[in-house]
Motif scaffolding. Structure first.
Motif, PDB file in Angstrom:
ATOM      1  N   SER A  18       0.768  -0.816  -0.059  1.00 34.51           N
ATOM      2  CA  SER A  18       0.287  -0.284   0.233  1.00 34.51           C
ATOM      3  C   SER A  18       0.742   1.512   0.365  1.00 34.51           C
ATOM      4  O   SER A  18       0.548   2.521  -0.665  1.00 34.51           O
ATOM      5  N   GLN A  19       2.305   0.954   0.720  1.00 38.67           N
ATOM      6  CA  GLN A  19       3.384   2.554   0.189  1.00 38.67           C
ATOM      7  C   GLN A  19       3.986   2.598  -1.097  1.00 38.67           C
ATOM      8  O   GLN A  19       4.343   3.719  -0.988  1.00 38.67           O
ATOM      9  N   ASP A  20       3.439   1.348  -1.926  1.00 44.59           N
ATOM     10  CA  ASP A  20       3.764   1.681  -3.137  1.00 44.59           C
ATOM     11  C   ASP A  20       3.002   2.343  -4.376  1.00 44.59           C
ATOM     12  O   ASP A  20       2.143   2.093  -4.531  1.00 44.59           O
ATOM     13  N   PRO A  21       2.775   3.270  -4.887  1.00 39.61           N
ATOM     14  CA  PRO A  21       2.337   4.248  -5.526  1.00 39.61           C
ATOM     15  C   PRO A  21       1.550   3.645  -6.883  1.00 39.61           C
ATOM     16  O   PRO A  21       0.818   3.917  -7.258  1.00 39.61           O
ATOM     17  N   SER A  22       2.983   3.158  -7.225  1.00 46.45           N
ATOM     18  CA  SER A  22       2.674   2.434  -8.122  1.00 46.45           C
ATOM     19  C   SER A  22       1.820   0.985  -8.899  1.00 46.45           C
ATOM     20  O   SER A  22       0.897   0.797  -9.282  1.00 46.45           O
ATOM     21  N   GLN A  29      -5.846   1.441 -11.634  1.00 49.26           N
ATOM     22  CA  GLN A  29      -6.489   1.330 -13.191  1.00 49.26           C
ATOM     23  C   GLN A  29      -7.545  -0.196 -13.750  1.00 49.26           C
ATOM     24  O   GLN A  29      -8.652   0.320 -14.197  1.00 49.26           O
ATOM     25  N   GLN A  30      -8.266  -1.299 -12.806  1.00 53.07           N
ATOM     26  CA  GLN A  30      -8.543  -2.161 -12.135  1.00 53.07           C
ATOM     27  C   GLN A  30      -9.422  -1.768 -11.498  1.00 53.07           C
ATOM     28  O   GLN A  30     -10.782  -2.172 -12.261  1.00 53.07           O
ATOM     29  N   PHE A  31      -9.884  -0.939 -11.076  1.00 54.30           N
ATOM     30  CA  PHE A  31     -10.835  -0.486 -10.323  1.00 54.30           C
ATOM     31  C   PHE A  31     -11.056   1.382 -10.330  1.00 54.30           C
ATOM     32  O   PHE A  31     -11.257   1.782  -9.236  1.00 54.30           O
ATOM     33  N   PRO A  32     -11.732   1.934 -11.471  1.00 57.09           N
ATOM     34  CA  PRO A  32     -11.258   3.370 -11.423  1.00 57.09           C
ATOM     35  C   PRO A  32     -12.330   3.616 -11.221  1.00 57.09           C
ATOM     36  O   PRO A  32     -12.419   5.080 -11.084  1.00 57.09           O
ATOM     37  N   ALA A  33     -13.090   3.062 -10.342  1.00 55.86           N
ATOM     38  CA  ALA A  33     -14.490   3.852  -9.851  1.00 55.86           C
ATOM     39  C   ALA A  33     -14.127   3.820  -8.139  1.00 55.86           C
ATOM     40  O   ALA A  33     -14.683   4.878  -7.469  1.00 55.86           O
ATOM     41  N   LYS A  34     -12.981   3.406  -8.146  1.00 60.88           N
ATOM     42  CA  LYS A  34     -12.753   3.493  -6.499  1.00 60.88           C
ATOM     43  C   LYS A  34     -11.682   4.461  -6.351  1.00 60.88           C
ATOM     44  O   LYS A  34     -10.741   5.116  -7.426  1.00 60.88           O
TER      45      LYS A  34
END
Length: 60
Positions: A18-22, A29-34
């Protein structure tokens, strides 16, 4: 010691940091609504395993 991004293996494929922005961006990108924050929260709630996070995001 920082994670060497060139040295990847199966553990890197099945876990999300979770600390890695990439890694957060890849899930976004897989869940663009989130939002990015919702994805970080999902990682915190579901744990670091990629499939658990995906299942959590699909359920919320």
């Amino acid at each position: 010691m920082a994670d060497d991004k060139k040295n990847v293996g199966k553990q890197d494929d099945i876990r999300v940091d979770s600390q890695d922005p990439s890694e957060v961006e890849y899930l976004h990108q897989q869940f663009p609504a989130k939002t990015h924050q919702q994805i970080r929260d999902a990682i915190k709630q579901a744990g670091p395993m990629r499939q658990d996070i995906i299942n959590y995001l699909k359920g919320h």
